[in-house]
Design a protein around this motif. Structure first.
Motif, PDB file in Angstrom:
ATOM      1  N   ARG A  74       0.828  -1.214   0.000  1.00 46.42           N
ATOM      2  CA  ARG A  74       0.000   0.000   0.000  1.00 46.42           C
ATOM      3  C   ARG A  74       0.860   1.261   0.000  1.00 46.42           C
ATOM      4  O   ARG A  74       0.403   2.339  -0.354  1.00 46.42           O
ATOM      5  CB  ARG A  74      -0.935   0.017   1.207  1.00 46.42           C
ATOM      6  CG  ARG A  74      -2.083  -0.973   1.072  1.00 46.42           C
ATOM      7  CD  ARG A  74      -3.133  -0.744   2.145  1.00 46.42           C
ATOM      8  NE  ARG A  74      -4.277  -1.610   1.955  1.00 46.42           N
ATOM      9  CZ  ARG A  74      -5.358  -1.272   1.255  1.00 46.42           C
ATOM     10  NH1 ARG A  74      -5.422  -0.106   0.687  1.00 46.42           N
ATOM     11  NH2 ARG A  74      -6.355  -2.117   1.135  1.00 46.42           N
ATOM     12  N   TYR A  84       4.970  -1.601  -4.730  1.00 49.08           N
ATOM     13  CA  TYR A  84       4.459  -0.237  -4.855  1.00 49.08           C
ATOM     14  C   TYR A  84       4.913   0.411  -6.170  1.00 49.08           C
ATOM     15  O   TYR A  84       4.123   1.041  -6.869  1.00 49.08           O
ATOM     16  CB  TYR A  84       4.917   0.587  -3.642  1.00 49.08           C
ATOM     17  CG  TYR A  84       4.355   1.978  -3.605  1.00 49.08           C
ATOM     18  CD1 TYR A  84       3.045   2.196  -3.205  1.00 49.08           C
ATOM     19  CD2 TYR A  84       5.137   3.071  -3.967  1.00 49.08           C
ATOM     20  CE1 TYR A  84       2.515   3.480  -3.162  1.00 49.08           C
ATOM     21  CE2 TYR A  84       4.619   4.360  -3.920  1.00 49.08           C
ATOM     22  CZ  TYR A  84       3.306   4.558  -3.527  1.00 49.08           C
ATOM     23  OH  TYR A  84       2.795   5.826  -3.503  1.00 49.08           O
ATOM     24  N   ILE A  87       2.853  -0.782  -9.115  1.00 48.30           N
ATOM     25  CA  ILE A  87       1.532  -0.146  -9.137  1.00 48.30           C
ATOM     26  C   ILE A  87       1.648   1.261  -9.718  1.00 48.30           C
ATOM     27  O   ILE A  87       0.878   1.650 -10.603  1.00 48.30           O
ATOM     28  CB  ILE A  87       0.929  -0.112  -7.713  1.00 48.30           C
ATOM     29  CG1 ILE A  87       0.725  -1.529  -7.172  1.00 48.30           C
ATOM     30  CG2 ILE A  87      -0.368   0.689  -7.696  1.00 48.30           C
ATOM     31  CD1 ILE A  87       0.474  -1.600  -5.667  1.00 48.30           C
ATOM     32  N   TYR A 122      -7.086  -0.382  -8.500  1.00 50.20           N
ATOM     33  CA  TYR A 122      -7.313   0.723  -7.563  1.00 50.20           C
ATOM     34  C   TYR A 122      -8.701   0.638  -6.927  1.00 50.20           C
ATOM     35  O   TYR A 122      -8.857   0.947  -5.748  1.00 50.20           O
ATOM     36  CB  TYR A 122      -7.102   2.083  -8.236  1.00 50.20           C
ATOM     37  CG  TYR A 122      -5.669   2.547  -8.132  1.00 50.20           C
ATOM     38  CD1 TYR A 122      -5.225   3.269  -7.031  1.00 50.20           C
ATOM     39  CD2 TYR A 122      -4.749   2.241  -9.121  1.00 50.20           C
ATOM     40  CE1 TYR A 122      -3.906   3.673  -6.921  1.00 50.20           C
ATOM     41  CE2 TYR A 122      -3.425   2.642  -9.027  1.00 50.20           C
ATOM     42  CZ  TYR A 122      -3.008   3.364  -7.921  1.00 50.20           C
ATOM     43  OH  TYR A 122      -1.704   3.753  -7.808  1.00 50.20           O
ATOM     44  N   LYS A 125      -8.256  -2.093  -4.348  1.00 44.96           N
ATOM     45  CA  LYS A 125      -7.429  -1.606  -3.244  1.00 44.96           C
ATOM     46  C   LYS A 125      -8.212  -0.670  -2.321  1.00 44.96           C
ATOM     47  O   LYS A 125      -8.077  -0.731  -1.101  1.00 44.96           O
ATOM     48  CB  LYS A 125      -6.205  -0.884  -3.825  1.00 44.96           C
ATOM     49  CG  LYS A 125      -5.277  -0.291  -2.818  1.00 44.96           C
ATOM     50  CD  LYS A 125      -4.131   0.419  -3.532  1.00 44.96           C
ATOM     51  CE  LYS A 125      -3.482   1.385  -2.599  1.00 44.96           C
ATOM     52  NZ  LYS A 125      -2.601   2.320  -3.235  1.00 44.96           N
ATOM     53  N   ASN A 126      -9.059   0.174  -2.908  1.00 46.32           N
ATOM     54  CA  ASN A 126      -9.835   1.125  -2.118  1.00 46.32           C
ATOM     55  C   ASN A 126     -11.093   0.509  -1.505  1.00 46.32           C
ATOM     56  O   ASN A 126     -11.721   1.117  -0.643  1.00 46.32           O
ATOM     57  CB  ASN A 126     -10.203   2.339  -2.969  1.00 46.32           C
ATOM     58  CG  ASN A 126      -8.987   3.140  -3.354  1.00 46.32           C
ATOM     59  OD1 ASN A 126      -7.992   3.171  -2.641  1.00 46.32           O
ATOM     60  ND2 ASN A 126      -9.034   3.779  -4.516  1.00 46.32           N
ATOM     61  N   LYS A 131      -4.302  -6.187   3.209  1.00 48.60           N
ATOM     62  CA  LYS A 131      -3.141  -5.949   2.346  1.00 48.60           C
ATOM     63  C   LYS A 131      -2.966  -7.040   1.306  1.00 48.60           C
ATOM     64  O   LYS A 131      -1.900  -7.171   0.707  1.00 48.60           O
ATOM     65  CB  LYS A 131      -1.872  -5.842   3.191  1.00 48.60           C
ATOM     66  CG  LYS A 131      -1.856  -4.648   4.108  1.00 48.60           C
ATOM     67  CD  LYS A 131      -0.575  -4.610   4.905  1.00 48.60           C
ATOM     68  CE  LYS A 131      -0.577  -3.442   5.862  1.00 48.60           C
ATOM     69  NZ  LYS A 131       0.634  -3.405   6.680  1.00 48.60           N
TER      70      LYS A 131
END
Length: 171
Positions: A74, A84, A87, A122, A125-126, A131
């Motif tokens: 994250r 990261y 991403i 995304y 992830k949101n 994790k």
């Protein structure tokens, strides 16, 4: 013996139709305190660039194979299967016209392989607080593309042509 991730990448490469440009970017060289000392980093922007001249679509792909769930970072200080910087690189590539960026995710437990666009990543992830994500998560929160594959004696061949057709209208 090659690790399972390198075998997955090799199978993807061998599955690529001859009319599709497939390129693996080299790892970026980083310079440190001494100007004459170089070391190679693992910060390549993604595993593959693919270009389909017939459709004008350019793909930036990061391939991941794993059992169970897929962890992701994250922030820069966390640890995960998806890093990261990967991403961030895929997100940056996705801002260009006719570029499709995302992850090719091979869930070894189920035997299914999906493409998850960076935009859907995304959203995922949101939408979750953990994790890592599993196959149910990507199917519940996103619209992944199932990538067909055939098992040979040991390796797999992926239907990259169909994947490209299925992904034509992604943003």
């Amino acid at each position: 013996m090659k690790n399972i991730g390198k075998i997955f990448e090799q199978n993807w490469k061998l599955s690529c139709p001859k009319n599709i440009l497939l390129y693996r970017p080299p790892d970026a060289a980083q310079s440190f305190e001494k100007l004459d000392s170089l070391r190679f980093s693992k910060n390549s922007p993604c595993d593959f660039f693919m270009f389909n001249g017939e459709t004008g679509k350019f793909y930036t792909l990061e391939l991941k194979t794993f059992k169970g769930s897929c962890s992701f970072e994250r922030d820069k200080n966390s640890k995960g299967i998806i890093h990261y910087h990967q991403i961030e690189s895929l997100k940056k590539f996705s801002t260009y016209v006719n570029v499709i960026s995302g992850f090719v995710l091979d869930f070894r437990n189920s035997g299914l392989t999906y493409f998850l666009s960076i935009n859907d990543f995304y959203i995922l992830k949101n939408s979750i607080t953990k994790k890592s994500f599993n196959e149910n998560d990507i199917n519940n929160y996103c619209n992944p593309i199932l990538i067909s594959k055939n098992k040979l004696k040991i390796n797999f061949r992926y239907d990259i042509q169909k994947f490209m057709e299925d992904s034509l209208y992604l943003k």
